[in-house]
Motif scaffolding. Sequence first.
Motif, PDB file in Angstrom:
ATOM      1  N   THR A   1       0.779  -1.246   0.000  1.00  0.00           N
ATOM      2  CA  THR A   1       0.000   0.000   0.000  1.00  0.00           C
ATOM      3  C   THR A   1       0.802   1.284   0.000  1.00  0.00           C
ATOM      4  OG1 THR A   1      -0.128   0.064   2.418  1.00  0.00           O
ATOM      5  CG2 THR A   1      -1.898  -1.100   1.283  1.00  0.00           C
ATOM      6  N   GLY A   2       2.107   1.235   0.235  1.00  0.00           N
ATOM      7  CA  GLY A   2       2.815   2.503   0.369  1.00  0.00           C
ATOM      8  C   GLY A   2       4.299   2.415   0.073  1.00  0.00           C
ATOM      9  N   ALA A   3       4.854   3.560  -0.342  1.00  0.00           N
ATOM     10  CA  ALA A   3       6.292   3.659  -0.599  1.00  0.00           C
ATOM     11  C   ALA A   3       6.810   4.952   0.014  1.00  0.00           C
ATOM     12  CB  ALA A   3       6.565   3.642  -2.109  1.00  0.00           C
ATOM     13  N   PHE A   4       7.758   4.813   0.955  1.00  0.00           N
ATOM     14  CA  PHE A   4       8.468   5.956   1.520  1.00  0.00           C
ATOM     15  C   PHE A   4       9.635   6.257   0.578  1.00  0.00           C
ATOM     16  CE2 PHE A   4       6.517   4.113   5.305  1.00  0.00           C
ATOM     17  CZ  PHE A   4       6.076   5.239   5.991  1.00  0.00           C
ATOM     18  N   LEU A   5       9.627   7.447  -0.017  1.00  0.00           N
ATOM     19  CA  LEU A   5      10.633   7.814  -1.014  1.00  0.00           C
ATOM     20  C   LEU A   5      11.367   9.072  -0.582  1.00  0.00           C
ATOM     21  CD1 LEU A   5       8.321   7.304  -4.125  1.00  0.00           C
ATOM     22  CD2 LEU A   5       9.951   5.650  -3.174  1.00  0.00           C
TER      23      LEU A   5
ATOM     24  N   ALA B   1      -4.857   4.427  -2.786  1.00  0.00           N
ATOM     25  CA  ALA B   1      -6.102   4.977  -2.243  1.00  0.00           C
ATOM     26  C   ALA B   1      -7.203   4.915  -3.304  1.00  0.00           C
ATOM     27  CB  ALA B   1      -5.879   6.430  -1.802  1.00  0.00           C
ATOM     28  N   PRO B   2      -8.464   4.991  -2.863  1.00  0.00           N
ATOM     29  CA  PRO B   2      -9.575   4.951  -3.821  1.00  0.00           C
ATOM     30  C   PRO B   2      -9.727   6.227  -4.644  1.00  0.00           C
ATOM     31  CG  PRO B   2     -10.401   5.204  -1.592  1.00  0.00           C
ATOM     32  CD  PRO B   2      -8.926   4.988  -1.483  1.00  0.00           C
ATOM     33  N   VAL B   3      -9.142   7.338  -4.170  1.00  0.00           N
ATOM     34  CA  VAL B   3      -9.143   8.616  -4.896  1.00  0.00           C
ATOM     35  C   VAL B   3      -7.795   9.288  -4.656  1.00  0.00           C
ATOM     36  CG1 VAL B   3     -11.642   9.037  -4.791  1.00  0.00           C
ATOM     37  CG2 VAL B   3     -10.173   9.876  -2.964  1.00  0.00           C
ATOM     38  N   ALA B   4      -7.426  10.195  -5.540  1.00  0.00           N
ATOM     39  CA  ALA B   4      -6.202  10.974  -5.345  1.00  0.00           C
ATOM     40  C   ALA B   4      -6.476  12.068  -4.318  1.00  0.00           C
ATOM     41  CB  ALA B   4      -5.755  11.593  -6.665  1.00  0.00           C
TER      42      ALA B   4
END
Length: 173
Positions: A42-46, A60-63
């Motif tokens: 679900t996620g990327a720490f960049l 997510a379901p929406v931006a």
Amino acid sequence: RTAPVRPGKLGHAVVGTTDFAATTAFFRDGLGFLASDYLKDTGAFLRCSTDHHNILVLAAPVAFLHHTSWQVDDVDEVGRGAAAMLEHHPERHIWGLGRHHAGSNFFWYLKDPAGNFSEYYSDMDCIIDDQLWTPDVLEGARSLFTWGPPPPPSFLHPEDLAALMTGAHSAAG
């Protein structure tokens, strides 16, 4: 200390996206960000600096913009800044004081007058040598915090997302 707490910089932002792979690739491949850690599926720490992360991309379901995060000098300033903000507006409290696992930073989340989440933070991990860092995949409570109170449901599933989703469906239809 009685001087007002003033952030030193905008440290990071957290964005939700309906196309996690494309958004992550945009920052990583397009802008040259490096991966620090991942939230399982679900996620990327960049990062584009030595800070553990400058952006967190979330599926997510929406931006939407989940929150902005403002760096202060130390955990004392995290607490003093939040206390000052809450003195006349206790309804702004969202979550804190605590310490994140990813980035190891102290945090306190508040709502700004527009209803957006905003974070005071300090003591973020720095990645000085990219060759010595191996991204981890985090899940469960570890993906959110090491200590502190648990996050409220509204932090994990912002209340205005349903309205955003309704608006997105209306605009698409």
